[in-house]
Design a protein around this motif. Structure first.
Motif, PDB file in Angstrom:
ATOM      1  N   PHE A 137       2.037  16.265  30.108  1.00  0.00           N
ATOM      2  CA  PHE A 137       1.545  17.365  30.939  1.00  0.00           C
ATOM      3  C   PHE A 137       0.762  18.340  30.047  1.00  0.00           C
ATOM      4  O   PHE A 137       1.125  18.551  28.891  1.00  0.00           O
ATOM      5  CB  PHE A 137       2.709  18.080  31.643  1.00  0.00           C
ATOM      6  CG  PHE A 137       3.572  18.889  30.718  1.00  0.00           C
ATOM      7  CD1 PHE A 137       4.628  18.297  30.033  1.00  0.00           C
ATOM      8  CD2 PHE A 137       3.330  20.244  30.509  1.00  0.00           C
ATOM      9  CE1 PHE A 137       5.409  19.034  29.167  1.00  0.00           C
ATOM     10  CE2 PHE A 137       4.116  20.987  29.642  1.00  0.00           C
ATOM     11  CZ  PHE A 137       5.152  20.376  28.959  1.00  0.00           C
ATOM     12  N   GLY A 138      -0.319  18.842  30.585  1.00  0.00           N
ATOM     13  CA  GLY A 138      -1.125  19.803  29.848  1.00  0.00           C
ATOM     14  C   GLY A 138      -1.997  19.190  28.764  1.00  0.00           C
ATOM     15  O   GLY A 138      -2.658  19.908  28.010  1.00  0.00           O
ATOM     16  N   SER A 139      -2.043  17.873  28.693  1.00  0.00           N
ATOM     17  CA  SER A 139      -2.846  17.257  27.635  1.00  0.00           C
ATOM     18  C   SER A 139      -4.339  17.238  27.980  1.00  0.00           C
ATOM     19  O   SER A 139      -5.174  16.975  27.117  1.00  0.00           O
ATOM     20  CB  SER A 139      -2.347  15.837  27.336  1.00  0.00           C
ATOM     21  OG  SER A 139      -2.370  15.042  28.501  1.00  0.00           O
ATOM     22  N   GLY A 140      -4.660  17.508  29.234  1.00  0.00           N
ATOM     23  CA  GLY A 140      -6.071  17.632  29.594  1.00  0.00           C
ATOM     24  C   GLY A 140      -6.605  16.525  30.480  1.00  0.00           C
ATOM     25  O   GLY A 140      -7.813  16.358  30.608  1.00  0.00           O
ATOM     26  N   LYS A 141      -5.717  15.795  31.149  1.00  0.00           N
ATOM     27  CA  LYS A 141      -6.152  14.700  32.021  1.00  0.00           C
ATOM     28  C   LYS A 141      -6.980  15.225  33.197  1.00  0.00           C
ATOM     29  O   LYS A 141      -8.043  14.700  33.505  1.00  0.00           O
ATOM     30  CB  LYS A 141      -4.917  13.941  32.552  1.00  0.00           C
ATOM     31  CG  LYS A 141      -4.015  13.404  31.455  1.00  0.00           C
ATOM     32  CD  LYS A 141      -2.810  12.668  32.019  1.00  0.00           C
ATOM     33  CE  LYS A 141      -1.801  13.552  32.743  1.00  0.00           C
ATOM     34  NZ  LYS A 141      -1.044  14.467  31.860  1.00  0.00           N
ATOM     35  N   THR A 142      -6.459  16.264  33.826  1.00  0.00           N
ATOM     36  CA  THR A 142      -7.160  16.823  34.975  1.00  0.00           C
ATOM     37  C   THR A 142      -8.491  17.447  34.548  1.00  0.00           C
ATOM     38  O   THR A 142      -9.482  17.393  35.283  1.00  0.00           O
ATOM     39  CB  THR A 142      -6.251  17.863  35.675  1.00  0.00           C
ATOM     40  OG1 THR A 142      -5.083  17.175  36.143  1.00  0.00           O
ATOM     41  CG2 THR A 142      -6.940  18.525  36.838  1.00  0.00           C
ATOM     42  N   GLN A 143      -8.513  17.998  33.350  1.00  0.00           N
ATOM     43  CA  GLN A 143      -9.771  18.574  32.843  1.00  0.00           C
ATOM     44  C   GLN A 143     -10.836  17.488  32.687  1.00  0.00           C
ATOM     45  O   GLN A 143     -12.001  17.702  33.007  1.00  0.00           O
ATOM     46  CB  GLN A 143      -9.542  19.279  31.495  1.00  0.00           C
ATOM     47  CG  GLN A 143      -8.592  20.454  31.579  1.00  0.00           C
ATOM     48  CD  GLN A 143      -9.082  21.505  32.575  1.00  0.00           C
ATOM     49  OE1 GLN A 143     -10.223  21.929  32.516  1.00  0.00           O
ATOM     50  NE2 GLN A 143      -8.216  21.878  33.499  1.00  0.00           N
ATOM     51  N   ARG A 178     -12.899  25.693  38.953  1.00  0.00           N
ATOM     52  CA  ARG A 178     -13.069  25.055  37.644  1.00  0.00           C
ATOM     53  C   ARG A 178     -14.354  24.220  37.632  1.00  0.00           C
ATOM     54  O   ARG A 178     -15.060  24.168  36.625  1.00  0.00           O
ATOM     55  CB  ARG A 178     -11.837  24.178  37.361  1.00  0.00           C
ATOM     56  CG  ARG A 178     -11.747  23.624  35.966  1.00  0.00           C
ATOM     57  CD  ARG A 178     -11.525  24.716  34.918  1.00  0.00           C
ATOM     58  NE  ARG A 178     -11.486  24.152  33.564  1.00  0.00           N
ATOM     59  CZ  ARG A 178     -12.255  24.575  32.562  1.00  0.00           C
ATOM     60  NH1 ARG A 178     -13.111  25.561  32.737  1.00  0.00           N
ATOM     61  NH2 ARG A 178     -12.155  24.025  31.368  1.00  0.00           N
ATOM     62  N   GLN A 276       0.864  10.145  33.752  1.00  0.00           N
ATOM     63  CA  GLN A 276       1.645  10.935  32.787  1.00  0.00           C
ATOM     64  C   GLN A 276       2.493  10.046  31.891  1.00  0.00           C
ATOM     65  O   GLN A 276       2.929   8.982  32.326  1.00  0.00           O
ATOM     66  CB  GLN A 276       2.558  11.904  33.527  1.00  0.00           C
ATOM     67  CG  GLN A 276       2.232  13.341  33.203  1.00  0.00           C
ATOM     68  CD  GLN A 276       3.320  14.297  33.617  1.00  0.00           C
ATOM     69  OE1 GLN A 276       4.443  13.910  33.888  1.00  0.00           O
ATOM     70  NE2 GLN A 276       2.974  15.564  33.664  1.00  0.00           N
ATOM     71  N   ARG A 315      -8.128  18.831  21.165  1.00  0.00           N
ATOM     72  CA  ARG A 315      -7.531  17.677  21.855  1.00  0.00           C
ATOM     73  C   ARG A 315      -7.947  16.415  21.125  1.00  0.00           C
ATOM     74  O   ARG A 315      -9.044  16.326  20.603  1.00  0.00           O
ATOM     75  CB  ARG A 315      -8.068  17.550  23.275  1.00  0.00           C
ATOM     76  CG  ARG A 315      -8.120  18.825  24.038  1.00  0.00           C
ATOM     77  CD  ARG A 315      -6.789  19.088  24.672  1.00  0.00           C
ATOM     78  NE  ARG A 315      -6.633  20.517  24.887  1.00  0.00           N
ATOM     79  CZ  ARG A 315      -5.754  21.038  25.708  1.00  0.00           C
ATOM     80  NH1 ARG A 315      -4.933  20.247  26.363  1.00  0.00           N
ATOM     81  NH2 ARG A 315      -5.661  22.330  25.850  1.00  0.00           N
TER      82      ARG A 315
HETATM   83  P1  GTP Z   1      -0.482  17.439  34.062  1.00  0.00           P
HETATM   84  O1  GTP Z   1      -1.300  17.197  35.275  1.00  0.00           O
HETATM   85  O2  GTP Z   1       0.472  18.562  34.208  1.00  0.00           O
HETATM   86  O3  GTP Z   1       0.193  16.225  33.549  1.00  0.00           O
HETATM   87  O4  GTP Z   1      -1.481  17.939  32.896  1.00  0.00           O
HETATM   88  P2  GTP Z   1      -2.962  17.511  32.583  1.00  0.00           P
HETATM   89  O5  GTP Z   1      -2.956  16.513  31.508  1.00  0.00           O
HETATM   90  O6  GTP Z   1      -3.690  17.192  33.822  1.00  0.00           O
HETATM   91  O7  GTP Z   1      -3.533  18.837  31.953  1.00  0.00           O
HETATM   92  P3  GTP Z   1      -4.762  19.686  32.425  1.00  0.00           P
HETATM   93  O8  GTP Z   1      -5.983  18.854  32.437  1.00  0.00           O
HETATM   94  O9  GTP Z   1      -4.416  20.422  33.634  1.00  0.00           O
HETATM   95  O10 GTP Z   1      -4.918  20.647  31.173  1.00  0.00           O
HETATM   96  C1  GTP Z   1      -4.478  21.953  31.203  1.00  0.00           C
HETATM   97  C2  GTP Z   1      -4.977  22.600  29.952  1.00  0.00           C
HETATM   98  O11 GTP Z   1      -6.412  22.650  29.971  1.00  0.00           O
HETATM   99  C3  GTP Z   1      -4.530  24.017  29.836  1.00  0.00           C
HETATM  100  O12 GTP Z   1      -3.319  24.090  29.148  1.00  0.00           O
HETATM  101  C4  GTP Z   1      -5.650  24.638  29.045  1.00  0.00           C
HETATM  102  O13 GTP Z   1      -5.402  24.447  27.690  1.00  0.00           O
HETATM  103  C5  GTP Z   1      -6.859  23.835  29.393  1.00  0.00           C
HETATM  104  N1  GTP Z   1      -7.689  24.577  30.362  1.00  0.00           N
HETATM  105  C6  GTP Z   1      -7.665  24.485  31.698  1.00  0.00           C
HETATM  106  N2  GTP Z   1      -8.552  25.340  32.232  1.00  0.00           N
HETATM  107  C7  GTP Z   1      -9.144  25.977  31.227  1.00  0.00           C
HETATM  108  C8  GTP Z   1     -10.151  26.982  31.137  1.00  0.00           C
HETATM  109  O14 GTP Z   1     -10.674  27.475  32.116  1.00  0.00           O
HETATM  110  N3  GTP Z   1     -10.496  27.389  29.896  1.00  0.00           N
HETATM  111  C9  GTP Z   1      -9.937  26.874  28.789  1.00  0.00           C
HETATM  112  N4  GTP Z   1     -10.324  27.311  27.606  1.00  0.00           N
HETATM  113  N5  GTP Z   1      -8.977  25.919  28.830  1.00  0.00           N
HETATM  114  C10 GTP Z   1      -8.601  25.477  30.032  1.00  0.00           C
END
Ligand code: GTP
Ligand code: MG
Length: 341
Positions: A137-143, A178, A276, A315
Protein backbone atom coordinates in the motif's frame (compact mmCIF):
# COMPACT_ATOMS: atom_id res chain seq x y z
CA UNK A 1 -4.83 1.55 -37.62
CA UNK A 2 -7.87 1.17 -39.83
CA UNK A 3 -5.74 0.11 -42.77
CA UNK A 4 -4.49 -2.94 -40.90
CA UNK A 5 -7.90 -4.52 -40.69
CA UNK A 6 -7.90 -8.20 -41.42
CA UNK A 7 -9.68 -8.59 -44.68
CA UNK A 8 -11.91 -11.49 -43.89
CA UNK A 9 -13.42 -11.38 -47.36
CA UNK A 10 -10.11 -11.89 -49.10
CA UNK A 11 -8.80 -14.51 -46.70
CA UNK A 12 -12.08 -16.35 -47.05
CA UNK A 13 -11.19 -17.23 -50.61
CA UNK A 14 -8.02 -19.01 -49.55
CA UNK A 15 -8.78 -22.51 -48.52
CA UNK A 16 -5.83 -23.09 -46.24
CA UNK A 17 -7.10 -20.38 -43.96
CA UNK A 18 -3.69 -18.90 -43.39
CA UNK A 19 -2.58 -15.72 -45.08
CA UNK A 20 0.13 -13.25 -44.47
CA UNK A 21 -2.36 -10.90 -42.95
CA UNK A 22 -2.08 -10.15 -39.27
CA UNK A 23 -4.73 -12.73 -38.81
CA UNK A 24 -5.15 -12.50 -35.10
CA UNK A 25 -6.25 -8.93 -35.15
CA UNK A 26 -9.53 -7.51 -36.35
CA UNK A 27 -9.67 -3.82 -35.62
CA UNK A 28 -12.62 -2.79 -37.67
CA UNK A 29 -15.95 -4.27 -36.92
CA UNK A 30 -17.77 -3.55 -40.08
CA UNK A 31 -16.15 -5.39 -42.98
CA UNK A 32 -18.09 -8.59 -42.46
CA UNK A 33 -21.29 -8.05 -40.52
CA UNK A 34 -22.31 -10.56 -37.91
CA UNK A 35 -25.46 -11.09 -39.99
CA UNK A 36 -23.21 -12.78 -42.55
CA UNK A 37 -22.46 -15.59 -40.13
CA UNK A 38 -24.20 -18.90 -40.73
CA UNK A 39 -27.23 -19.30 -38.52
CA UNK A 40 -27.47 -15.63 -37.61
CA UNK A 41 -30.71 -13.95 -38.57
CA UNK A 42 -31.75 -10.44 -37.58
CA UNK A 43 -33.08 -11.54 -34.18
CA UNK A 44 -29.92 -13.44 -33.24
CA UNK A 45 -27.77 -10.59 -34.52
CA UNK A 46 -29.72 -8.29 -32.27
CA UNK A 47 -29.14 -10.56 -29.27
CA UNK A 48 -25.44 -10.74 -30.03
CA UNK A 49 -25.15 -6.97 -30.33
CA UNK A 50 -27.13 -6.47 -27.15
CA UNK A 51 -24.61 -8.67 -25.37
CA UNK A 52 -21.76 -6.63 -26.81
CA UNK A 53 -20.68 -8.98 -29.59
CA UNK A 54 -20.54 -6.80 -32.62
CA UNK A 55 -17.49 -8.12 -34.39
CA UNK A 56 -16.27 -11.48 -35.53
CA UNK A 57 -13.21 -11.77 -33.37
CA UNK A 58 -15.12 -11.10 -30.18
CA UNK A 59 -17.38 -14.01 -31.08
CA UNK A 60 -14.65 -16.27 -32.42
CA UNK A 61 -12.71 -16.30 -29.17
CA UNK A 62 -15.67 -17.31 -26.99
CA UNK A 63 -16.52 -20.79 -25.82
CA UNK A 64 -19.99 -22.06 -26.79
CA UNK A 65 -21.22 -22.14 -23.21
CA UNK A 66 -20.01 -18.62 -22.49
CA UNK A 67 -21.51 -17.18 -25.65
CA UNK A 68 -24.74 -19.06 -25.02
CA UNK A 69 -24.96 -17.64 -21.54
CA UNK A 70 -24.04 -14.08 -22.38
CA UNK A 71 -26.12 -13.72 -25.54
CA UNK A 72 -28.96 -15.91 -24.32
CA UNK A 73 -28.69 -18.42 -27.13
CA UNK A 74 -28.82 -22.19 -27.23
CA UNK A 75 -25.42 -23.75 -26.82
CA UNK A 76 -25.60 -25.59 -30.15
CA UNK A 77 -26.48 -22.39 -31.97
CA UNK A 78 -23.68 -20.59 -30.17
CA UNK A 79 -21.25 -23.30 -31.22
CA UNK A 80 -22.24 -22.95 -34.86
CA UNK A 81 -21.92 -19.18 -34.75
CA UNK A 82 -18.47 -19.40 -33.15
CA UNK A 83 -17.31 -21.88 -35.78
CA UNK A 84 -18.50 -19.52 -38.51
CA UNK A 85 -16.83 -16.54 -36.88
CA UNK A 86 -13.58 -18.47 -36.56
CA UNK A 87 -13.60 -19.23 -40.25
CA UNK A 88 -14.47 -15.75 -41.35
CA UNK A 89 -12.21 -13.96 -38.90
CA UNK A 90 -9.56 -16.45 -39.92
CA UNK A 91 -8.24 -17.21 -36.45
CA UNK A 92 -9.08 -20.88 -36.40
CA UNK A 93 -5.62 -22.35 -36.56
CA UNK A 94 -1.93 -21.84 -36.46
CA UNK A 95 -0.48 -18.79 -38.08
CA UNK A 96 2.91 -18.32 -39.61
CA UNK A 97 5.70 -16.63 -37.76
CA UNK A 98 5.49 -13.94 -40.43
CA UNK A 99 1.87 -13.26 -39.54
CA UNK A 100 2.79 -13.04 -35.88
CA UNK A 101 5.55 -10.64 -36.73
CA UNK A 102 3.03 -8.50 -38.58
CA UNK A 103 0.89 -8.49 -35.51
CA UNK A 104 3.84 -7.55 -33.36
CA UNK A 105 4.54 -4.69 -35.77
CA UNK A 106 1.22 -3.20 -34.77
CA UNK A 107 2.33 -3.00 -31.17
CA UNK A 108 2.33 0.58 -29.95
CA UNK A 109 4.21 1.96 -27.00
CA UNK A 110 2.79 4.18 -24.35
CA UNK A 111 5.38 6.37 -22.70
CA UNK A 112 5.44 6.79 -18.93
CA UNK A 113 6.93 10.23 -19.66
CA UNK A 114 9.64 9.16 -17.25
CA UNK A 115 12.81 8.26 -19.10
CA UNK A 116 14.02 5.71 -16.58
CA UNK A 117 10.74 3.78 -16.68
CA UNK A 118 10.55 3.86 -20.48
CA UNK A 119 14.14 2.63 -20.67
CA UNK A 120 13.40 -0.21 -18.29
CA UNK A 121 10.50 -1.27 -20.52
CA UNK A 122 12.40 -0.96 -23.78
CA UNK A 123 10.61 2.22 -24.84
CA UNK A 124 7.35 2.21 -22.92
CA UNK A 125 4.29 0.12 -22.09
CA UNK A 126 3.37 -2.09 -25.05
CA UNK A 127 -0.11 -2.64 -26.37
CA UNK A 128 -1.33 -6.25 -26.75
CA UNK A 129 0.13 -6.80 -23.31
CA UNK A 130 -1.16 -7.19 -19.80
CA UNK A 131 0.94 -5.40 -17.21
CA UNK A 132 0.66 -6.15 -13.55
CA UNK A 133 1.83 -3.43 -11.20
CA UNK A 134 2.24 -4.75 -7.69
CA UNK A 135 3.56 -3.45 -4.41
CA UNK A 136 2.63 -2.59 -0.87
CA UNK A 137 0.00 0.00 0.00
CA UNK A 138 1.23 3.48 -0.80
CA UNK A 139 3.91 2.22 -3.16
CA UNK A 140 2.43 4.21 -6.03
CA UNK A 141 0.34 1.73 -8.03
CA UNK A 142 -2.63 4.04 -8.31
CA UNK A 143 -0.32 6.91 -9.23
CA UNK A 144 1.01 4.90 -12.18
CA UNK A 145 -2.56 4.17 -13.26
CA UNK A 146 -3.48 7.84 -13.18
CA UNK A 147 -0.32 8.89 -14.99
CA UNK A 148 -0.73 6.36 -17.80
CA UNK A 149 -4.39 7.32 -18.19
CA UNK A 150 -3.30 10.90 -18.78
CA UNK A 151 -0.39 9.95 -21.06
CA UNK A 152 -2.62 7.70 -23.16
CA UNK A 153 -4.53 10.75 -24.38
CA UNK A 154 -1.35 12.40 -25.67
CA UNK A 155 -0.70 12.37 -29.40
CA UNK A 156 1.53 9.54 -30.59
CA UNK A 157 4.36 11.95 -31.44
CA UNK A 158 4.51 12.79 -27.76
CA UNK A 159 4.55 9.23 -26.53
CA UNK A 160 0.80 8.84 -26.11
CA UNK A 161 -1.65 6.68 -28.04
CA UNK A 162 -4.19 9.39 -28.80
CA UNK A 163 -6.54 6.96 -27.10
CA UNK A 164 -9.47 6.57 -24.79
CA UNK A 165 -9.08 4.97 -21.39
CA UNK A 166 -11.35 2.71 -19.39
CA UNK A 167 -10.65 2.73 -15.67
CA UNK A 168 -12.24 0.14 -13.40
CA UNK A 169 -11.90 1.48 -9.89
CA UNK A 170 -12.48 -1.10 -7.17
CA UNK A 171 -11.19 0.82 -4.16
CA UNK A 172 -12.69 4.21 -4.82
CA UNK A 173 -9.28 5.75 -5.28
CA UNK A 174 -9.71 7.34 -8.72
CA UNK A 175 -9.33 11.10 -8.32
CA UNK A 176 -10.22 13.46 -11.15
CA UNK A 177 -8.35 16.18 -9.27
CA UNK A 178 -5.20 14.12 -9.55
CA UNK A 179 -5.78 13.70 -13.29
CA UNK A 180 -6.15 17.46 -13.52
CA UNK A 181 -2.79 18.00 -11.80
CA UNK A 182 -1.05 15.48 -14.02
CA UNK A 183 -2.66 16.85 -17.19
CA UNK A 184 -1.48 20.35 -16.30
CA UNK A 185 1.95 18.88 -15.60
CA UNK A 186 2.09 17.85 -19.26
CA UNK A 187 0.59 21.09 -20.55
CA UNK A 188 -2.71 19.40 -21.42
CA UNK A 189 -6.23 20.70 -21.05
CA UNK A 190 -7.59 18.82 -18.00
CA UNK A 191 -11.18 18.83 -19.24
CA UNK A 192 -10.19 17.23 -22.53
CA UNK A 193 -8.15 14.57 -20.76
CA UNK A 194 -10.92 13.79 -18.26
CA UNK A 195 -13.35 13.51 -21.16
CA UNK A 196 -11.39 10.58 -22.55
CA UNK A 197 -11.06 8.65 -19.28
CA UNK A 198 -14.15 6.55 -18.63
CA UNK A 199 -14.34 5.50 -15.02
CA UNK A 200 -16.56 2.94 -13.33
CA UNK A 201 -16.57 2.00 -9.70
CA UNK A 202 -16.83 -1.78 -9.25
CA UNK A 203 -18.78 -2.72 -6.16
CA UNK A 204 -17.84 -6.38 -6.00
CA UNK A 205 -15.99 -8.95 -8.06
CA UNK A 206 -19.04 -9.95 -10.09
CA UNK A 207 -19.68 -6.33 -10.96
CA UNK A 208 -16.02 -5.90 -11.80
CA UNK A 209 -16.26 -8.76 -14.30
CA UNK A 210 -19.44 -7.40 -15.82
CA UNK A 211 -17.76 -4.07 -16.40
CA UNK A 212 -15.47 -5.73 -18.95
CA UNK A 213 -18.54 -6.58 -21.02
CA UNK A 214 -19.59 -3.01 -20.60
CA UNK A 215 -16.26 -1.85 -22.01
CA UNK A 216 -16.82 -4.04 -25.08
CA UNK A 217 -20.23 -2.49 -25.52
CA UNK A 218 -19.10 1.08 -25.05
CA UNK A 219 -15.89 0.90 -27.00
CA UNK A 220 -17.52 1.28 -30.38
CA UNK A 221 -16.68 4.69 -31.79
CA UNK A 222 -13.88 5.14 -29.28
CA UNK A 223 -10.19 4.52 -29.77
CA UNK A 224 -9.69 2.36 -26.68
CA UNK A 225 -6.00 2.06 -25.98
CA UNK A 226 -5.75 1.50 -22.24
CA UNK A 227 -7.81 -0.50 -19.76
CA UNK A 228 -6.92 -0.13 -16.11
CA UNK A 229 -8.18 -2.26 -13.24
CA UNK A 230 -7.17 -0.75 -9.90
CA UNK A 231 -7.12 -3.00 -7.97
CA UNK A 232 -7.57 -6.28 -9.79
CA UNK A 233 -7.57 -8.43 -6.70
CA UNK A 234 -9.06 -6.51 -3.77
CA UNK A 235 -12.67 -7.68 -4.22
CA UNK A 236 -11.61 -11.23 -5.00
CA UNK A 237 -9.48 -11.32 -1.89
CA UNK A 238 -12.25 -9.97 0.30
CA UNK A 239 -14.94 -12.25 -1.09
CA UNK A 240 -13.13 -15.54 -1.49
CA UNK A 241 -11.64 -16.12 1.90
CA UNK A 242 -9.75 -19.18 3.01
CA UNK A 243 -8.30 -22.18 1.31
CA UNK A 244 -11.66 -23.72 0.49
CA UNK A 245 -12.45 -20.88 -1.88
CA UNK A 246 -9.05 -20.54 -3.43
CA UNK A 247 -9.75 -22.67 -6.49
CA UNK A 248 -12.95 -20.85 -7.30
CA UNK A 249 -11.32 -17.50 -6.81
CA UNK A 250 -8.47 -18.40 -9.14
CA UNK A 251 -10.89 -19.61 -11.78
CA UNK A 252 -12.84 -16.39 -11.65
CA UNK A 253 -9.70 -14.31 -11.74
CA UNK A 254 -8.43 -16.32 -14.67
CA UNK A 255 -11.60 -15.77 -16.61
CA UNK A 256 -11.60 -12.06 -15.77
CA UNK A 257 -8.02 -11.71 -16.98
CA UNK A 258 -8.77 -13.57 -20.19
CA UNK A 259 -11.67 -11.30 -20.94
CA UNK A 260 -9.59 -8.22 -20.23
CA UNK A 261 -6.79 -9.42 -22.47
CA UNK A 262 -9.22 -10.33 -25.22
CA UNK A 263 -10.87 -6.92 -25.11
CA UNK A 264 -7.47 -5.29 -25.23
CA UNK A 265 -6.28 -7.41 -28.15
CA UNK A 266 -9.33 -6.55 -30.20
CA UNK A 267 -8.50 -2.88 -29.73
CA UNK A 268 -4.70 -3.20 -29.91
CA UNK A 269 -4.75 -1.79 -26.41
CA UNK A 270 -2.86 -2.28 -23.17
CA UNK A 271 -4.25 -3.68 -19.93
CA UNK A 272 -2.80 -2.46 -16.67
CA UNK A 273 -3.86 -4.15 -13.45
CA UNK A 274 -2.70 -3.38 -9.93
CA UNK A 275 -2.22 -5.86 -7.16
CA UNK A 276 -1.20 -5.55 -3.53
CA UNK A 277 1.48 -7.56 -1.82
CA UNK A 278 1.13 -8.53 1.77
CA UNK A 279 3.35 -6.56 4.04
CA UNK A 280 3.04 -9.08 6.85
CA UNK A 281 4.41 -12.57 6.52
CA UNK A 282 1.54 -14.97 6.41
CA UNK A 283 1.75 -18.72 6.36
CA UNK A 284 -1.00 -19.11 3.83
CA UNK A 285 0.53 -16.78 1.32
CA UNK A 286 4.19 -17.52 1.80
CA UNK A 287 6.66 -14.87 0.66
CA UNK A 288 5.30 -11.51 1.81
CA UNK A 289 6.60 -9.73 -1.28
CA UNK A 290 4.79 -12.08 -3.63
CA UNK A 291 1.69 -10.57 -5.21
CA UNK A 292 -1.78 -11.86 -4.52
CA UNK A 293 -3.23 -14.08 -7.20
CA UNK A 294 -0.44 -16.56 -7.48
CA UNK A 295 0.10 -18.50 -10.63
CA UNK A 296 -2.99 -17.39 -12.50
CA UNK A 297 -1.80 -13.82 -12.55
CA UNK A 298 1.83 -14.70 -13.11
CA UNK A 299 0.95 -16.54 -16.30
CA UNK A 300 -1.57 -14.02 -17.54
CA UNK A 301 0.65 -10.98 -17.29
CA UNK A 302 3.16 -10.08 -19.96
CA UNK A 303 5.08 -7.71 -17.75
CA UNK A 304 5.15 -7.34 -14.02
CA UNK A 305 6.37 -4.24 -12.26
CA UNK A 306 7.17 -4.45 -8.59
CA UNK A 307 7.04 -1.03 -6.91
CA UNK A 308 8.55 -0.01 -3.66
CA UNK A 309 9.33 3.14 -1.74
CA UNK A 310 12.88 4.32 -1.27
CA UNK A 311 14.47 7.09 0.74
CA UNK A 312 13.73 10.74 0.02
CA UNK A 313 10.32 10.15 -1.54
CA UNK A 314 11.83 8.16 -4.36
CA UNK A 315 10.25 5.06 -5.85
CA UNK A 316 11.82 1.99 -7.30
CA UNK A 317 10.19 -0.05 -10.04
CA UNK A 318 11.55 -3.49 -10.76
CA UNK A 319 10.75 -5.32 -13.98
CA UNK A 320 10.01 -8.98 -13.28
CA UNK A 321 9.44 -11.88 -15.67
CA UNK A 322 9.49 -10.03 -18.95
CA UNK A 323 9.43 -12.30 -22.02
CA UNK A 324 11.88 -10.21 -24.02
CA UNK A 325 13.56 -7.71 -21.72
CA UNK A 326 16.18 -8.14 -19.04
CA UNK A 327 15.03 -7.83 -15.45
CA UNK A 328 16.12 -4.54 -13.98
CA UNK A 329 15.20 -1.58 -11.83
CA UNK A 330 14.65 2.12 -12.21
CA UNK A 331 14.17 5.05 -9.88
CA UNK A 332 11.61 7.83 -10.23
CA UNK A 333 9.61 10.25 -8.14
CA UNK A 334 5.96 11.03 -7.54
CA UNK A 335 5.50 14.79 -7.62
CA UNK A 336 2.61 17.22 -7.66
CA UNK A 337 2.69 17.20 -11.49
CA UNK A 338 2.93 13.44 -11.71
CA UNK A 339 5.70 10.89 -12.14
CA UNK A 340 9.11 12.36 -12.88
CA UNK A 341 12.69 11.16 -13.31
P1 GTP B 1 -2.78 1.10 -2.22
O1 GTP B 1 -3.83 1.31 -3.25
O2 GTP B 1 -3.18 1.56 -0.87
O3 GTP B 1 -2.26 -0.29 -2.18
O4 GTP B 1 -1.53 2.05 -2.60
P2 GTP B 1 -0.96 2.46 -4.01
O5 GTP B 1 0.19 1.61 -4.32
O6 GTP B 1 -2.04 2.56 -5.00
O7 GTP B 1 -0.39 3.89 -3.70
P3 GTP B 1 -0.76 5.25 -4.38
O8 GTP B 1 -0.51 5.18 -5.83
O9 GTP B 1 -2.07 5.69 -3.93
O10 GTP B 1 0.40 6.17 -3.80
C1 GTP B 1 0.18 7.05 -2.76
C2 GTP B 1 1.42 7.87 -2.63
O11 GTP B 1 1.61 8.66 -3.81
C3 GTP B 1 1.32 8.85 -1.51
O12 GTP B 1 1.81 8.29 -0.33
C4 GTP B 1 2.21 9.97 -1.99
O13 GTP B 1 3.52 9.69 -1.64
C5 GTP B 1 2.12 9.91 -3.48
N1 GTP B 1 1.22 10.97 -3.97
C6 GTP B 1 -0.09 10.87 -4.24
N2 GTP B 1 -0.57 12.06 -4.64
C7 GTP B 1 0.45 12.92 -4.63
C8 GTP B 1 0.58 14.30 -4.95
O14 GTP B 1 -0.35 14.99 -5.31
N3 GTP B 1 1.82 14.84 -4.81
C9 GTP B 1 2.87 14.11 -4.41
N4 GTP B 1 4.05 14.70 -4.30
N5 GTP B 1 2.78 12.80 -4.10
C10 GTP B 1 1.59 12.22 -4.22
MG1 MG C 1 -4.06 2.24 -4.93
Amino acid sequence: MASTTTKASSSETKDDGVTDEAVLMVHEETEVAIEDLPGVGPATAEKLREAGFDDLLAIAVMSPSELAEQAELGEAVAGKIIAGAKKMANIGGFVSGAALLDRRREVLKLSAKVQSIDDLLGGGFETQALVEVYGEFGSGKTQIGHQLAVNCTLPTEEGGLDGDVFYIDTEDTFRPERITQMARGLGLEPEAVLGRIHVARAYNSAHQMLLVDEIKRLSRGLNVKLIIVDSLTSHFRAEYVGRGMLAERQQKLNRHLKELKQTADINNALVLVTNQVHSKPDAMWGDPTKPVGGHVLAHASTFRLYLRKAKGGRRIARLVDSPNLPDGECIYQVTEEGLRD
